[in-house]
Write an enzyme that holds these catalytic residues in place. Structure first.
Site, PDB file in Angstrom:
ATOM      1  N   ASP A   1       0.863  -1.180   0.000  1.00 58.03           N
ATOM      2  CA  ASP A   1       0.000   0.000   0.000  1.00 58.03           C
ATOM      3  C   ASP A   1       0.901   1.232   0.000  1.00 58.03           C
ATOM      4  O   ASP A   1       1.666   1.449   0.946  1.00 58.03           O
ATOM      5  CB  ASP A   1      -0.897  -0.028   1.249  1.00 58.03           C
ATOM      6  CG  ASP A   1      -1.920   1.096   1.277  1.00 58.03           C
ATOM      7  OD1 ASP A   1      -1.711   2.115   0.597  1.00 58.03           O
ATOM      8  OD2 ASP A   1      -2.922   0.957   1.992  1.00 58.03           O
ATOM      9  N   LEU A   2       0.832   2.035  -1.047  1.00 55.46           N
ATOM     10  CA  LEU A   2       1.712   3.201  -1.160  1.00 55.46           C
ATOM     11  C   LEU A   2       1.483   4.226  -0.061  1.00 55.46           C
ATOM     12  O   LEU A   2       2.344   5.072   0.182  1.00 55.46           O
ATOM     13  CB  LEU A   2       1.536   3.870  -2.524  1.00 55.46           C
ATOM     14  CG  LEU A   2       1.940   3.059  -3.754  1.00 55.46           C
ATOM     15  CD1 LEU A   2       1.788   3.899  -5.018  1.00 55.46           C
ATOM     16  CD2 LEU A   2       3.362   2.535  -3.632  1.00 55.46           C
TER      17      LEU A   2
ATOM     18  N   ALA B   1      -1.402   3.191  -8.766  1.00 55.73           N
ATOM     19  CA  ALA B   1      -1.787   4.603  -8.772  1.00 55.73           C
ATOM     20  C   ALA B   1      -3.267   4.752  -8.482  1.00 55.73           C
ATOM     21  O   ALA B   1      -4.051   3.825  -8.695  1.00 55.73           O
ATOM     22  CB  ALA B   1      -1.473   5.248 -10.120  1.00 55.73           C
TER      23      ALA B   1
ATOM     24  N   THR C   1      -6.231   6.303 -10.051  1.00 57.84           N
ATOM     25  CA  THR C   1      -6.483   6.719 -11.434  1.00 57.84           C
ATOM     26  C   THR C   1      -7.913   7.178 -11.706  1.00 57.84           C
ATOM     27  O   THR C   1      -8.279   7.389 -12.862  1.00 57.84           O
ATOM     28  CB  THR C   1      -6.144   5.568 -12.401  1.00 57.84           C
ATOM     29  OG1 THR C   1      -6.933   4.422 -12.057  1.00 57.84           O
ATOM     30  CG2 THR C   1      -4.654   5.218 -12.338  1.00 57.84           C
TER      31      THR C   1
ATOM     32  N   THR D   1       2.050  10.229 -16.067  1.00 63.37           N
ATOM     33  CA  THR D   1       0.943  10.477 -16.989  1.00 63.37           C
ATOM     34  C   THR D   1       1.072  11.789 -17.767  1.00 63.37           C
ATOM     35  O   THR D   1       1.775  12.720 -17.337  1.00 63.37           O
ATOM     36  CB  THR D   1      -0.377  10.519 -16.186  1.00 63.37           C
ATOM     37  OG1 THR D   1      -1.473  10.835 -17.047  1.00 63.37           O
ATOM     38  CG2 THR D   1      -0.323  11.568 -15.096  1.00 63.37           C
TER      39      THR D   1
ATOM     40  N   TYR E   1      -6.139  15.024 -10.188  1.00 64.71           N
ATOM     41  CA  TYR E   1      -5.391  13.830 -10.581  1.00 64.71           C
ATOM     42  C   TYR E   1      -4.008  14.206 -11.103  1.00 64.71           C
ATOM     43  O   TYR E   1      -2.991  13.636 -10.690  1.00 64.71           O
ATOM     44  CB  TYR E   1      -6.163  13.040 -11.639  1.00 64.71           C
ATOM     45  CG  TYR E   1      -5.361  11.936 -12.280  1.00 64.71           C
ATOM     46  CD1 TYR E   1      -4.990  10.802 -11.559  1.00 64.71           C
ATOM     47  CD2 TYR E   1      -4.954  12.020 -13.615  1.00 64.71           C
ATOM     48  CE1 TYR E   1      -4.243   9.787 -12.140  1.00 64.71           C
ATOM     49  CE2 TYR E   1      -4.214  11.006 -14.204  1.00 64.71           C
ATOM     50  CZ  TYR E   1      -3.856   9.894 -13.466  1.00 64.71           C
ATOM     51  OH  TYR E   1      -3.104   8.905 -14.043  1.00 64.71           O
TER      52      TYR E   1
ATOM     53  N   LYS F   1      -0.317  13.234  -9.523  1.00 66.74           N
ATOM     54  CA  LYS F   1       0.713  12.503 -10.262  1.00 66.74           C
ATOM     55  C   LYS F   1       2.005  13.314 -10.363  1.00 66.74           C
ATOM     56  O   LYS F   1       3.108  12.756 -10.311  1.00 66.74           O
ATOM     57  CB  LYS F   1       0.207  12.127 -11.656  1.00 66.74           C
ATOM     58  CG  LYS F   1      -0.868  11.047 -11.663  1.00 66.74           C
ATOM     59  CD  LYS F   1      -0.362   9.718 -11.112  1.00 66.74           C
ATOM     60  CE  LYS F   1       0.587   9.020 -12.064  1.00 66.74           C
ATOM     61  NZ  LYS F   1       1.038   7.699 -11.557  1.00 66.74           N
TER      62      LYS F   1
END
Length: 292
Positions: A33-34, A57, A59, A97, A121, A125
């Site tokens: 789990d980031l 990610a 997303t 991205t 988003y 990122k």
């Protein structure tokens, strides 16, 4: 080589798991789990990787507009993964991205072009890119766009689903980008990791762009999908060109998402196949070969 892939059920993680030649250990929540650095340490201890690719990610582009904290926690959490790889001296690739750009360009975006995310988003990122490079300056970051696959939720599969129930489908024709087949991207990422492992500190590092070759609009992408489906005997709907204004969404999309991939070819000798060819291969995998 044993490669740890962060992310287990996403399109790219699935494609990486199918890439031959190496042992791919794909882990997702709750095992990796980031947002929880202790799970990352445990995952590294269990997997004992020789290289790491972050394909995990948040997303949900539209949902991020009302839940930016959750998007930021996951996507900026990539820094924890980079830090763990750095401590062990492992080759590390982080996938980012086109949404870090504002889409106002008139030529393909290069890696050194200014970033200006339009929404939550994209901001999350970009925060992930910064966190990765701060934790591991020798990391590689690969920006991609318009990813599709023969599994999972993506534009190609959505178009095929709509074809089953509609006589006409309206698709945005004023956003440009480069469709990217997840298996093609996976092959490129593994080739990059191989080079990084073999050449050590002499291997290229930093930001790279990797998308399918060529460019089109979402409408053009849909047209190729429907044409390929028709060649395979499927009923396809009429295709109507609409504008971004005709299809409002909570998050603003970049109007121009074409990425310049010249550095990837110059430094790694890699060029992803034409997006039209990739669509055909994906449809063959999903439906079968075209009818003669």
């Amino acid at each position: 080589m044993r490669i740890l892939v962060a992310g287990r059920s996403g399109q790219l993680a699935e494609a990486l798991r199918e890439t031959p030649g190496h042992e791919i250990v794909a882990l997702g929540r709750p095992d990796l789990d980031l947002t929880r650095s202790e799970t990352i340490a445990a995952a590294f201890d269990a997997a004992r990787p020789e290289a790491v690719i972050n394909a995990a990610a948040y997303t949900a582009v539209d949902k991020a507009e009302t839940d930016e904290a959750a998007a930021m926690a996951v996507n900026a959490g990539a820094g924890h993964l980079a830090a763990a790889a750095s401590r062990l001296g492992l080759p590390f690739i982080h996938v980012s991205t086109d949404y870090v750009f504002d889409g106002r360009a008139s030529r393909p975006y290069r890696e050194d072009d200014p970033v200006a995310p339009l929404g939550a988003y994209g901001r999350s990122k970009r925060a992930g890119e910064i966190a990765v490079l701060e934790a591991m300056p020798q990391a590689v970051i690969v920006r991609t766009a318009w990813v599709f696959h023969h599994v999972g939720a993506n534009f190609l599969r959505t178009m095929l689903r709509l074809a089953e129930s509609r006589d006409e489908v309206g698709v945005v024709a004023d956003q440009r980008g480069a469709p990217t087949y997840a298996p093609d991207l996976a092959v490129a990422l593994v080739a990059m990791i191989e080079r990084m492992k073999a050449d050590g500190t002499a291997a290229p590092r930093g930001l790279f762009h990797a998308t399918g070759s060529g460019e089109t609009t979402w409408h053009g992408f849909a047209a190729a999908i429907f044409a390929g489906a028709a060649r395979r005997g499927l009923k396809v709907p009429a295709l109507k060109a609409i504008t971004t204004a005709d299809y409002p969404t909570p998050a603003r999309r970049p109007a121009y998402s074409v990425l310049d991939c010249a550095r990837l070819e110059a430094d790694f000798g890699l060029r992803l196949p034409q997006w039209q060819d990739a669509v055909e291969r994906c449809l063959t995998r999903l439906i079968g070969p075209p009818h003669e």
